[in-house]
Every structure is written in C-alpha cells, then in structure tokens.
Design a protein around this motif. Sequence first.
Motif, mmCIF file in Angstrom:
data_model
loop_
_atom_site.group_PDB
_atom_site.id
_atom_site.type_symbol
_atom_site.label_atom_id
_atom_site.label_comp_id
_atom_site.label_asym_id
_atom_site.label_seq_id
_atom_site.Cartn_x
_atom_site.Cartn_y
_atom_site.Cartn_z
ATOM 1 N N ALA A 12 41.633 33.745 38.570
ATOM 2 C CA ALA A 12 41.228 35.184 39.078
ATOM 3 C C ALA A 12 39.816 34.900 39.114
ATOM 4 O O ALA A 12 39.177 33.865 38.546
ATOM 5 N N VAL A 13 39.203 35.347 40.193
ATOM 6 C CA VAL A 13 37.812 35.189 40.674
ATOM 7 C C VAL A 13 37.072 36.532 40.222
ATOM 8 O O VAL A 13 37.373 37.679 40.670
ATOM 9 N N ALA A 25 38.545 45.466 46.723
ATOM 10 C CA ALA A 25 38.501 44.164 46.425
ATOM 11 C C ALA A 25 39.642 43.235 47.290
ATOM 12 O O ALA A 25 40.741 43.505 46.910
ATOM 13 N N ARG A 26 39.337 42.569 48.149
ATOM 14 C CA ARG A 26 40.418 41.649 48.953
ATOM 15 C C ARG A 26 39.716 40.205 49.005
ATOM 16 O O ARG A 26 38.436 39.999 49.259
ATOM 17 N N PHE A 36 37.690 31.678 47.826
ATOM 18 C CA PHE A 36 39.354 32.136 47.829
ATOM 19 C C PHE A 36 40.055 30.982 48.602
ATOM 20 O O PHE A 36 41.182 30.662 48.505
ATOM 21 N N ALA A 37 39.536 30.910 49.759
ATOM 22 C CA ALA A 37 40.148 29.841 50.848
ATOM 23 C C ALA A 37 40.320 28.438 50.635
ATOM 24 O O ALA A 37 41.478 27.892 50.619
ATOM 25 N N GLU A 47 43.173 35.549 42.808
ATOM 26 C CA GLU A 47 43.125 36.889 43.015
ATOM 27 C C GLU A 47 41.797 37.353 42.343
ATOM 28 O O GLU A 47 41.225 36.892 41.525
ATOM 29 N N PRO A 48 41.197 38.536 43.279
ATOM 30 C CA PRO A 48 40.012 39.170 42.973
ATOM 31 C C PRO A 48 40.351 39.827 41.649
ATOM 32 O O PRO A 48 41.233 40.410 41.425
#
Length: 344
Positions: A12-13, A25-26, A36-37, A47-48
């Motif tokens: 989780a971010v 959030a995406r 994320f990348a 995941e956000p």
Amino acid sequence: MPIPGPAHFKVAVVWRGDAKARAEARPETSRFAAVFAALGRHGLAAEPAVWVGGRADVLRAELMGMDAVLVWVNPVTKDTGEDRGALDALLREVAAAGVLVSAHPDVIDRVGTKEVLYQTREMGWGTDTHLYASCAALAAAFPRRLAEGPRVLKRSRGNGGIGVWKVERAASAEEVLVQEASDRRRRTVLLDAFLAERASDFAAGLTLVDQPFQMRHLEGMVRCYVSGTRAAGFGTQLVTALAPPEHGRAPPRLYSGPEDERFQRLRCLLERDWIPEMTNLLGLKPDDLPVIWDADFLLGPKDAGGEDTYVLCEINVSSVFPIPDEAPDVLAATTLRRLADARR
C-alpha cells in the motif's frame, strides 16, 4: 535488472487526502506514479491507500491485508496544522500485526525529529548544538549563546520551514532580529518577548534545538536521498529561507543519481561512517531505516586540507517526495529485499 522475488507481495502506498482524493486515487495519475511503476517492475502489487482524517477504520481494513505499507504523510499540515497522531497509532497497530511499515512511527520519533541534530552532535556532521526542554532552560542559556553570533532555533517537529527561526542581535541590546523560515518574514522584537512566545512550543510537548547559523548557507544545500543505508540520489538547491529578502526565492531543486561525481566524498562519509554511527547511537538496526529518507547538509568551514565540511541541517523521513528519477527503483528493491527476508 530488477531482482525477481516472490509473486504477489501486496504494497500500500499511503498519502494524505480528502474523501474526493480517496475516491479518485489511481496509481497512474497520482504524484507517486513513478513509485507505483517501480514497485510493479520489481514484481510488487502496489495499491493507493489515501489517509482521510477521522476514517482510521477504513484505512485499517485496507492495510491489514497488505505485506508492506509505504507512507508519505507530513508530520504537520501547513494549511490546517493537522498532525498525524491518529495515523501513527494506526500504523503501529498494523506493524504489530506483522506488516512492514516504512517509515515506522517509532523510527520517525528517533530519526525524523530535529532532536536527532542534538543526539548526533558529536558526529562528523555535527556542530555546536543544544536542546531545550523548557522555557526556563531556553531563557537561561540562549541569550549567552546568541551573544556569540546568529543562531537558528528549530522546533523538534515540523516541515516546510514551520517552527524554524534565525535569531540575531539587533542594534538595541534588548532586541533581536527574527526571521521565520516558513514565510521569510522578518521582525524586530524584544528578546524576552520572543522567548516568551516559545512557551506555546513547550506546552505542545515539543522541544527546541539550537544551532549556529551557517555562514555558507547561500552556497547551497545538498540533499542526500537514502534507501535503507545506501544513497539513492542527490538534490542540490540554493537556500534562501533564512537569507535577506534581496536574495529572492530559491530556484527549484536539481536532482541527480547516486553516482553524481560531485558528491562521492559525501556519499562515502554517509554510507561508510555516518549512517552506521547514527544507527548505533539511536539504537536502530540498518533495516529499521525507511526505504526512502533524506539528509540535508549545509556547507561548514573548510578543513585544514581545504575540503568542504558538511553540517547536518535536518533528516526527513515522513514524506520524502519528490525524489530523483533513480530513487523509485532503489526504494522498490529495498522493499522487495526486506519482504523476501521476512518470508525466509
């Protein structure tokens, strides 16, 4: 090449936002898209998870299903003054359940407050640093130190220049010239009145750290980005927050990777000497350090050999972003290694 690891580690971010930001959030549209990348390139499913004040129950349900939680939330919101106490309590609960949390609130307490400047004052990055835990202690010692030259007072917790003041004697012996880093506002005030104002800091449970003003500050600051114990890149920027108004605003920070030739001596000092010494002093293990953090250095006096010395200005661990282009892959690799080690 990325190190292949166990499939389907979930990460989780976390960042701060409101209900609208949470709903929208995406990974690909957030400011952490590069993070994320990079996590994805290392085989991690990220995941956000937006932190909305007062909704700890919702975030708890999300985080308990994760293998790791990477957090980017400032200690204080500049606009509202909101702190992250409720979030830290939740993160401690999640970590106690076996989830990797970076930065862990206990690590923030040891490394990410200005008190680290006092605790590491005898190290090679240290300077004449003092810590005040009460108004009485401040009033007893600060005027004498101020007589020796300009000083910088810093609240133990803060960000964005909040609670950082340059203080120097004014023309009148009873007055001081004070400049606040957050807005560069300058004012002349009675020294006793300025010291009395600091009562609110101590009442909030904060301490104050006192350092000499670094006379080479206009030559710039070097920010060393670190993942665990290894450099992940550098940022350079002119510093004008405590400079006279005629110097204008600082230009944007310029980023470079960990191999930047200009900073290899500093990198060596940091990785070989200062990080091991700091962790030992603070009672931490190397893997306790966040997957991304930074140390800000101002230039001190040249040494006998004509080399620059470096004075630690602060350490940031709560919300280190933006970061150099090279840093997302480094932090992703650190996250993967720690998860894999925990699974063994």
